[in-house]
Design a protein around this motif. Structure first.
Motif, PDB file in Angstrom:
ATOM      1  N   ARG A  13       9.939  32.200   0.168  1.00 58.68           N
ATOM      2  CA  ARG A  13       9.346  32.711  -0.810  1.00 58.68           C
ATOM      3  C   ARG A  13       8.234  32.693  -1.137  1.00 58.68           C
ATOM      4  NH1 ARG A  13       8.419  37.680  -3.422  1.00 58.68           N
ATOM      5  NH2 ARG A  13       8.409  37.190  -6.014  1.00 58.68           N
ATOM      6  N   GLU A  16       5.068  34.417   0.467  1.00 58.35           N
ATOM      7  CA  GLU A  16       5.313  35.623   0.556  1.00 58.35           C
ATOM      8  C   GLU A  16       4.467  35.548  -1.103  1.00 58.35           C
ATOM      9  OE1 GLU A  16       9.036  37.346  -0.067  1.00 58.35           O
ATOM     10  OE2 GLU A  16      10.044  37.176   1.817  1.00 58.35           O
ATOM     11  N   LEU A  17       5.135  35.477  -1.950  1.00 55.52           N
ATOM     12  CA  LEU A  17       3.712  34.881  -2.747  1.00 55.52           C
ATOM     13  C   LEU A  17       2.730  34.652  -3.051  1.00 55.52           C
ATOM     14  CD1 LEU A  17       6.307  33.159  -6.070  1.00 55.52           C
ATOM     15  CD2 LEU A  17       5.827  34.889  -5.538  1.00 55.52           C
ATOM     16  N   LEU A  19       1.109  35.603  -0.005  1.00 57.98           N
ATOM     17  CA  LEU A  19       0.145  36.068   0.700  1.00 57.98           C
ATOM     18  C   LEU A  19      -0.163  37.372   0.288  1.00 57.98           C
ATOM     19  CD1 LEU A  19       1.740  35.682   4.604  1.00 57.98           C
ATOM     20  CD2 LEU A  19       0.273  34.784   3.631  1.00 57.98           C
ATOM     21  N   ASN A  20       1.003  37.481  -0.469  1.00 61.97           N
ATOM     22  CA  ASN A  20       1.147  38.828  -1.179  1.00 61.97           C
ATOM     23  C   ASN A  20       0.077  38.579  -2.911  1.00 61.97           C
ATOM     24  OD1 ASN A  20       2.601  40.441   0.194  1.00 61.97           O
ATOM     25  ND2 ASN A  20       4.678  39.387  -1.354  1.00 61.97           N
ATOM     26  N   LEU A  21      -0.913  37.260  -2.969  1.00 59.53           N
ATOM     27  CA  LEU A  21      -1.675  37.477  -4.167  1.00 59.53           C
ATOM     28  C   LEU A  21      -1.079  38.124  -5.562  1.00 59.53           C
ATOM     29  CD1 LEU A  21      -4.624  39.254  -2.234  1.00 59.53           C
ATOM     30  CD2 LEU A  21      -3.953  36.712  -2.031  1.00 59.53           C
ATOM     31  N   ASP A  22      -0.209  37.343  -5.396  1.00 63.61           N
ATOM     32  CA  ASP A  22       1.056  37.217  -6.730  1.00 63.61           C
ATOM     33  C   ASP A  22       0.086  37.007  -7.835  1.00 63.61           C
ATOM     34  OD1 ASP A  22       2.783  37.663  -8.482  1.00 63.61           O
ATOM     35  OD2 ASP A  22       2.542  35.369  -8.793  1.00 63.61           O
TER      36      ASP A  22
END
Length: 234
Positions: A13, A16-17, A19-22
């Protein structure tokens, strides 16, 4: 085994944060880098000249001064945080500027923290240059200041490594950031303070994401230092 699964899921997770440029992750990372860069720039402007002055001049107490600077390498960040807090608080000498719990106040604290490190490493870098370099420059007609600039040019790689190490120290410290910045969301929250806060809240995924970024930046800085030193010793 269940705990390991939870850690693995948290790690996934966290990736993912990243890579998704949270937005929250990006915001905290950018703020951390800007504050550390500002602190390092100011500290370099102070530490390099002071290190040069100490190295190139002989005076009573020089050895003691160098020992004090080296002792300050391990100065606890909370001690620096307390000192700067007293300076910037309303009752302190700089209280009228309203710098407490601001990014500018954090820059001041981090600068104070890393100046001794960068000063000591600058002295060490200049001391590592053989006397023959200065003698050769003088024999070729160089003035005193030209010889100094020649020595500093020879030591530039080691001095660059000192600056990079100072940046790494500023980025990874937590005491000053917490005490002077106050960990205010969207304003003074940086990687280290956010990791501490989110971990206490139980948001392990977010903490791990920030931790991965912090370790990655530290790794990059370390690789740059090794690269610079490798060129120096080559």
């Amino acid at each position: 085994m269940k705990r390991l699964d939870e850690i693995g899921a948290g790690f996934v997770r966290a990736i993912e944060l990243i890579l998704n440029l949270d937005p929250a992750v990006v915001e905290i990372t950018v703020r951390s880098l800007l504050i550390a860069l500002a602190s390092t720039t100011i500290a370099a402007a102070i530490a390099v000249p002071i290190g040069g002055l100490i190295h190139f001049h002989n005076f009573w107490g020089k050895r003691a001064a160098i020992n004090v600077i080296q002792t300050l390498y391990s100065l606890p960040t909370v001690t620096v945080g307390l000192l700067v807090f007293l300076l910037l608080s309303r009752s302190g000498p700089l209280g009228g500027f309203g710098l407490l719990f601001t990014p500018a106040g954090m820059v001041i604290g981090q600068t104070i923290l890393i100046v001794p490190i960068m000063t000591g490493l600058t002295i060490a870098a200049l001391s590592g240059i053989a006397d023959q370099v200065r003698d050769s420059a003088v024999s070729l007609g160089a003035s005193k200041y030209q010889a100094i600039f020649t020595i500093m040019g020879e030591a530039r790689a080691a001095m660059m490594a000192a600056v990079l190490l100072g940046f790494g120290r500023a980025l990874s410290e937590v005491g000053v950031a917490m005490m002077i910045g106050g960990n205010i969301r969207g304003y003074t929250r940086v990687l280290t303070t956010a990791i501490a806060l989110e971990t206490s809240r139980g948001d392990i995924e977010f903490s791990m994401a920030l931790g991965i970024i912090l370790v990655s930046i530290s790794l990059i800085v370390n690789l740059l230092v090794n690269r610079v030193q490798g060129r120096w010793w080559a």
